[in-house]
Design a protein around this motif. Structure first.
Motif, PDB file in Angstrom:
ATOM      1  N   GLU A  68       1.204 -88.827 -11.998  1.00 17.56           N
ATOM      2  CA  GLU A  68       0.298 -89.596 -11.154  1.00 17.56           C
ATOM      3  C   GLU A  68      -1.046 -88.888 -11.000  1.00 17.56           C
ATOM      4  O   GLU A  68      -1.093 -87.693 -10.740  1.00 17.56           O
ATOM      5  N   THR A  79      -6.501 -94.829  -4.494  1.00  9.28           N
ATOM      6  CA  THR A  79      -5.857 -95.482  -5.631  1.00  9.28           C
ATOM      7  C   THR A  79      -5.219 -94.411  -6.502  1.00  9.28           C
ATOM      8  O   THR A  79      -5.504 -93.223  -6.363  1.00  9.28           O
ATOM      9  N   SER A 114       1.559 -97.828 -14.040  1.00 10.61           N
ATOM     10  CA  SER A 114       1.485 -98.490 -12.743  1.00 10.61           C
ATOM     11  C   SER A 114       0.158 -98.117 -12.096  1.00 10.61           C
ATOM     12  O   SER A 114      -0.425 -97.074 -12.398  1.00 10.61           O
ATOM     13  N   SER A 115      -0.272 -98.985 -11.194  1.00 15.57           N
ATOM     14  CA  SER A 115      -1.512 -98.726 -10.457  1.00 15.57           C
ATOM     15  C   SER A 115      -1.227 -98.881  -8.970  1.00 15.57           C
ATOM     16  O   SER A 115      -0.671 -99.891  -8.538  1.00 15.57           O
ATOM     17  N   GLU A 116      -1.586 -97.860  -8.199  1.00 13.42           N
ATOM     18  CA  GLU A 116      -1.296 -97.865  -6.765  1.00 13.42           C
ATOM     19  C   GLU A 116      -2.581 -98.093  -5.965  1.00 13.42           C
ATOM     20  O   GLU A 116      -3.629 -97.546  -6.305  1.00 13.42           O
ATOM     21  N   TYR A 134       0.433-100.901   1.122  1.00 11.11           N
ATOM     22  CA  TYR A 134       0.539-100.272  -0.196  1.00 11.11           C
ATOM     23  C   TYR A 134       0.887-101.353  -1.220  1.00 11.11           C
ATOM     24  O   TYR A 134       1.779-102.168  -0.991  1.00 11.11           O
ATOM     25  N   GLU A 136       1.544-101.913  -5.538  1.00 13.38           N
ATOM     26  CA  GLU A 136       1.680-101.222  -6.826  1.00 13.38           C
ATOM     27  C   GLU A 136       2.187-102.181  -7.901  1.00 13.38           C
ATOM     28  O   GLU A 136       3.388-102.436  -7.980  1.00 13.38           O
TER      29      GLU A 136
END
Lengths: 304, 105
Positions: A68, A79, A114-116, A134, A136
């Motif tokens: 990450e 992000t 994945s994108s948070e 949140y 994702e």
């Protein structure tokens, strides 16, 4: 020493001792998110390693590695981008005691990206209760996932409490000849995640985490609910890095496959290790030695 | 009893560990420190204090330090580490030094 001299000395000290990278927000838990964000301009590298061990019988070890890269965008928004990898080793494993089928496997797969996005609304110390949202999304070519969390938390002195309500929606696709991608399977998960820990001094913290995981085939009733709980340890406070470790054991399930546990989609034990490493050199919104300038007339004057 | 528990927990959370919002009492103190102080400027100071500091550590209650103590922490220890500009440090200090005289509770 004059006021001006003191101010200059303070500025020099600030420049000499405080010009390092922004300290990133440490994660005290590995399963539970706190409603807080990374400082604006800070970048942190966080590798996650999760080992999932044990089925009904035979040998089963699965590991998930998430790489990450986390960015603080403002004092209320962060992000992150993830690269997900999964490895699995099974030798004669069975999910249930009555299962005829035993399976063996030894593979490693890239599970996509994945994108948070994390939006802080209330702060866990400043406000009565901390609150954040949140989101994702994730995709790997065959499967897509949409994860939403409601994050609550409170910091009371050395005690940190956090609760997450998590909703996950998964789709598995199949490519039909000449027709593009079609959804072959979809599943919904709802999780309650709870964490509490306390500072022990010298950067160490000890706590517990617990989670319930429910899988829903439709929105009528869960196919199963599994309960996990276990201790966690955190070390941080050093400038530049931190580490957190949690060991969760499955305690029971509403629809067990063996030994009173749900061992078809879950395992007996999970061990998660997370590291956080600050990446220095991210752009600074202000010169770090800014306090050296003496206050102008009309500005907030130093108090004698 | 079970129904009252969440309310009791929320009430406890509301009473403990919050960072006060500035009001008229604080404005009187703030104007003795900076003649152009306004409630908006104090509120901005609180917002900056929470936003800049809580990402890295739990916030300290303003009453934990006196004015010189806060000045030392904000200007010499944290300005560089948290990338707080001179103007932001002024606003944070004005807020902290205005509310740190409040009686506890």
């Amino acid at each position: 020493m004059t006021r001006f001299g003191l101010t200059v000395a303070a500025g020099i000290a600030a420049f000499a001792f405080g010009a390092g990278p922004v300290e990133a927000g440490e994660r005290y838990f590995t399963y539970t998110y706190e409603p807080k964000v990374l400082p604006e301009g800070a970048i942190e590298f966080e590798p996650w390693y999760t080992a999932r061990i044990g089925k009904a019988s035979g040998v089963y070890n699965r590991w998930d590695l998430r790489m990450e890269l986390e960015f603080g965008l403002s004092d209320w928004l962060q992000t992150a981008l993830y690269l997900n990898v999964r490895g699995r080793y099974a030798d004669g494993a069975r999910s249930g005691m009555n299962d005829e089928a035993r399976y063996s496997q030894d593979d490693t797969t890239v599970k996509g990206i994945s994108s948070e996005w994390l939006v802080k609304i209330w702060d866990p110390t400043a406000d009565p209760v901390g609150l954040a949202l949140y989101f994702e999304p994730g995709y790997d070519g065959k499967e897509a996932e949409w994860e939403m969390k409601l994050l609550l938390g409170k910091t009371l002195g050395g005690l940190t409490l956090a609760y997450n309500a998590v909703f996950e929606w998964e789709w598995e696709f199949e490519r039909e000849a000449g027709e593009g991608l079609e959804v072959e399977r979809e599943a919904f998960f709802f999780l309650n995640v709870l964490g509490a820990n306390v500072g022990l001094g010298k950067g160490w913290r000890f706590g517990v985490e617990a989670t319930t995981r429910s899988r829903w085939a439709e929105f009528t009733r869960p196919r199963y609910t599994a309960v996990f709980a276990g201790p966690g340890l955190h070390y941080g406070g050093k400038r530049g890095w931190w580490a957190s470790l949690t060991v969760l054991a499955q305690l029971g399930s509403s629809n067990p496959t063996a030994h009173g546990l749900e061992l078809s989609a879950n395992e007996r034990v999970e061990v998660r290790l997370m590291l956080g490493i600050d990446i220095p050199g991210s752009p600074s919104p202000a010169p770090s030695g800014g306090a050296a300038r003496p206050p102008a007339p009309g500005e907030f004057a130093p108090i004698e | 009893m079970t129904r009252r528990l969440p309310i009791a927990v929320l009430a406890l959370a509301g009473c403990v560990g919050t960072i006060p919002h500035p009001d008229e009492r604080d404005l009187v103190v703030a104007r003795s420190l900076a003649h152009d102080a306004t409630l908006d400027r104090l509120a901005e100071g609180r917002r900056l204090y929470v936003g800049k500091c809580s990402s890295c550590h739990a916030l300290h209650a303003p009453r934990e330090r006196d004015d010189p103590g806060w000045r030392k922490v904000v200007e010499t220890e944290m300005a560089g580490r948290a990338r707080i500009s001179r103007d932001e440090a002024d606003r944070i200090l004005l807020y902290l030094c205005a509310v740190n005289d409040r009686p506890s509770g």
